[in-house]
Design an enzyme around this catalytic site. Structure first.
Site, mmCIF file in Angstrom:
data_model
loop_
_atom_site.group_PDB
_atom_site.id
_atom_site.type_symbol
_atom_site.label_atom_id
_atom_site.label_comp_id
_atom_site.label_asym_id
_atom_site.label_seq_id
_atom_site.Cartn_x
_atom_site.Cartn_y
_atom_site.Cartn_z
ATOM 1 N N SER A 107 0.824 -1.206 0.000
ATOM 2 C CA SER A 107 0.000 0.000 0.000
ATOM 3 C C SER A 107 0.856 1.252 0.000
ATOM 4 O O SER A 107 0.351 2.342 -0.252
ATOM 5 C CB SER A 107 -0.864 0.033 1.260
ATOM 6 O OG SER A 107 -1.665 -1.102 1.334
ATOM 7 N N HIS A 128 -1.112 -2.802 -7.166
ATOM 8 C CA HIS A 128 -1.834 -2.518 -5.925
ATOM 9 C C HIS A 128 -3.338 -2.673 -6.143
ATOM 10 O O HIS A 128 -3.971 -1.802 -6.739
ATOM 11 C CB HIS A 128 -1.473 -1.091 -5.459
ATOM 12 C CG HIS A 128 -2.075 -0.692 -4.156
ATOM 13 N ND1 HIS A 128 -2.315 0.621 -3.811
ATOM 14 C CD2 HIS A 128 -2.495 -1.435 -3.096
ATOM 15 C CE1 HIS A 128 -2.853 0.664 -2.615
ATOM 16 N NE2 HIS A 128 -2.977 -0.561 -2.158
ATOM 17 N N GLU A 140 -3.771 0.065 -8.993
ATOM 18 C CA GLU A 140 -2.761 1.127 -9.073
ATOM 19 C C GLU A 140 -1.449 0.435 -9.480
ATOM 20 O O GLU A 140 -0.949 -0.426 -8.754
ATOM 21 C CB GLU A 140 -2.640 1.784 -7.678
ATOM 22 C CG GLU A 140 -2.025 3.147 -7.668
ATOM 23 C CD GLU A 140 -2.012 3.761 -6.261
ATOM 24 O OE1 GLU A 140 -1.999 3.014 -5.249
ATOM 25 O OE2 GLU A 140 -1.981 5.000 -6.164
ATOM 26 N N ASN A 178 -3.060 5.970 -1.174
ATOM 27 C CA ASN A 178 -2.921 6.129 0.278
ATOM 28 C C ASN A 178 -2.314 7.452 0.704
ATOM 29 O O ASN A 178 -2.477 7.872 1.846
ATOM 30 C CB ASN A 178 -2.158 4.941 0.860
ATOM 31 C CG ASN A 178 -3.072 3.742 0.948
ATOM 32 O OD1 ASN A 178 -4.150 3.825 1.542
ATOM 33 N ND2 ASN A 178 -2.697 2.650 0.324
#
Ligand code: NAD
Length: 276
Positions: A107, A128, A140, A178
């Site tokens: 992450s 991701h 991602e 994130n």
């Protein structure tokens, strides 16, 4: 996350070798995958035969060497801890086929640093997935400093084959998802800690006021409070900016073992893995 990634690849016909250190985690993963496939059958997304076919594509394996030796692509989804990931990538580099692509579902941890412990940094990339993997469309795709263009293209193409929508980003702490999500979750926790509003009120404001499908505290429980804390520490260290310092309440809850849905208690209590 590992069970979700295995699920989606198996659903689209790829043979999967699912590896975990802990045998009970593998058993739990297979049960979860079977339950989630049942849900897709009930919704008419898959037939019963397709469910069985998907399950037959997944082979649980207890050691990395056996799991990766014939693979074209390896996706690591272990605990969000840099030292654990670096050690796994050293082993992957040793046991995987020379042409294999090594991807991480991290992450927030630097793909460039992960790639640097291997002898194939151009074949290391971030892939991701979002939680829950079978439902969430986004992947991602994170280019490390040395990731080769053909590797990015392959992962983009593969993501599309899995019915996902890939977005390419560069390797900065927390990437895009994130870097933006975690400060919001942290601010929600600080607001709770300061007594600005109750957990329910904070989540309701964000759901009804900002059209978020889940409030930030409920989402944090779902992600795992230990995972949120680990990501915030990566942002804080990576940018050297105190604005990312994790809320003391979050630090205390993780220390107490209140990790959210997976431990049965977080900002809310969970029975049978669901918010009552
Ligand atoms: N939780 C989320 O919503 C979410 C979303 C996107 C990405 N991620 C990322 O996915 C990864 C996994 O997250 P999670 O929430 O599934 O974590 P988790 O703690 O639930 O699961 C991690 C698994 O890794 C296993 N493991 C640990 N060390 C290992 C090793 N050396 N070899 C093999 N297996 C090992 C553990 O036994 C465990 O089953 C993390 O990098 C996390 O940041 C999580």
């Amino acid at each position: 996350m590992g069970n979700g990634i295995a699920h989606i690849f198996a659903q689209y016909g790829f043979p999967v070798y699912l590896v975990d250190l802990h045998p009970e985690q593998l058993e739990k993963a297979l049960l979860t995958i079977s339950k989630n496939l049942d849900r897709q059958v009930q919704k008419g997304i898959l037939s019963q035969d397709e469910k069985i076919n998907a399950l037959n594509h997944i082979h649980p394996v207890h050691n990395i060497k056996e799991g990766v030796r014939g693979a074209d692509l390896i996706i690591e989804a272990a605990t969000e801890n840099e030292n654990i990931k670096l050690q796994i990538f050293r082993e992957l580099d040793e046991f995987a086929l020379p042409a294999a692509i090594l991807a991480s579902n991290t992450s927030s941890i630097s793909i460039t640093r992960i790639a640097a412990v291997t002898k194939r940094p151009s074949q290391v990339i971030g892939m991701h997935f979002m939680n829950p993997v079978p439902l969430m469309k986004l992947v991602e795709v994170i280019n490390g400093f040395s990731t080769a263009g053909f590797v990015t293209e392959k992962i983009v193409e593969l993501s599309k084959q899995l019915g996902k929508i890939p977005c390419i980003v560069n390797d900065y702490p927390g990437f895009i998802s994130n870097r933006i999500l975690m400060p919001m979750i942290n601010e929600a926790i600080i607001s709770l800690q300061e007594g600005v509003a109750s957990a329910e009120a904070i989540d309701t404001v964000m759901k009804l006021g900002m059209a978020h499908p889940m409030g930030p505290l409920e989402l944090a429980d779902f992600i795992g409070l230990d995972v949120c804390l680990a990501i915030l520490k990566v942002l804080q260290e990576g940018f050297g900016n105190p604005k990312y310092a994790p809320a003391t309440l979050l630090v205390n809850m993780v220390a107490a073992g209140n990790l959210g849905v997976k431990s049965g208690e977080g900002f809310y209590n969970y029975r049978n893995g669901r918010k009552p």
